[in-house]
Design a protein around this motif. Structure first.
Motif, PDB file in Angstrom:
ATOM      1  N   ASN A 183      -6.955   4.069   5.162  1.00  0.00           N
ATOM      2  CA  ASN A 183      -7.518   3.633   6.684  1.00  0.00           C
ATOM      3  C   ASN A 183      -6.804   2.686   7.201  1.00  0.00           C
ATOM      4  N   LYS A 184      -6.215   2.150   6.203  1.00  0.00           N
ATOM      5  CA  LYS A 184      -5.092   0.802   6.728  1.00  0.00           C
ATOM      6  C   LYS A 184      -4.009   1.135   7.128  1.00  0.00           C
ATOM      7  N   ALA A 185      -3.319   2.143   6.344  1.00  0.00           N
ATOM      8  CA  ALA A 185      -2.094   2.163   6.536  1.00  0.00           C
ATOM      9  C   ALA A 185      -2.244   3.853   7.889  1.00  0.00           C
ATOM     10  N   ASP A 186      -3.579   4.306   8.195  1.00  0.00           N
ATOM     11  CA  ASP A 186      -3.914   4.965   9.475  1.00  0.00           C
ATOM     12  C   ASP A 186      -3.598   4.510  10.307  1.00  0.00           C
ATOM     13  N   ARG A 187      -4.413   3.041  10.505  1.00  0.00           N
ATOM     14  CA  ARG A 187      -4.984   1.957  11.644  1.00  0.00           C
ATOM     15  C   ARG A 187      -2.948   2.122  12.691  1.00  0.00           C
ATOM     16  N   ALA A 188      -2.573   1.409  10.903  1.00  0.00           N
ATOM     17  CA  ALA A 188      -0.419   0.763  11.261  1.00  0.00           C
ATOM     18  C   ALA A 188      -0.011   1.939  11.730  1.00  0.00           C
ATOM     19  N   VAL A 189       0.130   3.668  11.796  1.00  0.00           N
ATOM     20  CA  VAL A 189       0.330   4.358  11.728  1.00  0.00           C
ATOM     21  C   VAL A 189      -0.208   4.851  13.388  1.00  0.00           C
TER      22      VAL A 189
END
Length: 186
Positions: A173-179
């Motif tokens: 989810n951290k990666a999803d938010r960054a993208v």
């Protein structure tokens, strides 16, 4: 956490994390969504079935909640929107005639193969996952999503599994938010 909990080498844990990131939305490529714009009902079920299939074929998963290094991957993919939708709640004909049956996957194109083609796994297991995932366009309905939902209590009673699944889910989810943030600026 993934490496420590399941006693796998850190490089395999990294390959599993990267695999999770690559497959969590692969269900959106299902041919049943060919006319969808921005809304892919229960795509987590299709993505979970895809992850289950590749992990099982690579020998990294026996069952969704049996303690193995692949288990938190399927759990994170199934729950990556933090919503526990009733399995099959979108079954039936919608107003536009679109029928969304949960589970399985029949990709409308091989675009995901390009994403997997760019991935450079660190381990033989990761390379096997890459090859399986890149060459797979159709996956039967394994009901991995419903297995995760039905086993939430079992997962909650297994501290190691809960810890590992939460760690994978948090990173995803951290990666999803960054993208998403980067795409909003583009």
């Amino acid at each position: 956490k993934l490496a420590g909990v399941f006693g796998v080498k850190p490089y395999l844990a990294m390959d599993l994390l990267e695999f999770t990131a690559l497959v969590h939305d692969v269900g959106k490529a299902d041919e049943r969504y060919k006319d969808a714009v921005g809304y892919f009902p229960l795509h987590e079920a299709r993505s979970a079935d895809f992850a289950w299939y590749a992990l099982y074929k690579a020998g990294l998963l026996r069952s969704v909640i049996a303690p193995s290094a692949g288990s938190p991957v399927v759990i994170a993919v199934a729950l990556h929107h933090y919503s526990h939708k009733k399995f099959g709640c979108f079954d039936g004909a919608a107003a536009d005639g679109f029928i969304a049956v949960a589970g399985g996957l029949k990709a409308r194109c091989a675009a995901h193969a390009e994403a997997f083609g760019r991935w450079a796994p660190r381990t033989a297991e990761g390379a096997a996952l890459k090859d399986i995932a890149a060459s797979t366009l159709e996956v039967e309905r394994y009901d991995a999503y419903s297995a995760v939902l039905y086993s939430i209590n079992a997962i909650n009673n297994d501290a190691k599994m809960r810890s590992a699944a939460s760690a994978v889910l948090g990173l995803l989810n951290k990666a999803d938010r960054a993208v998403a943030r980067r795409n909003r600026r583009a």
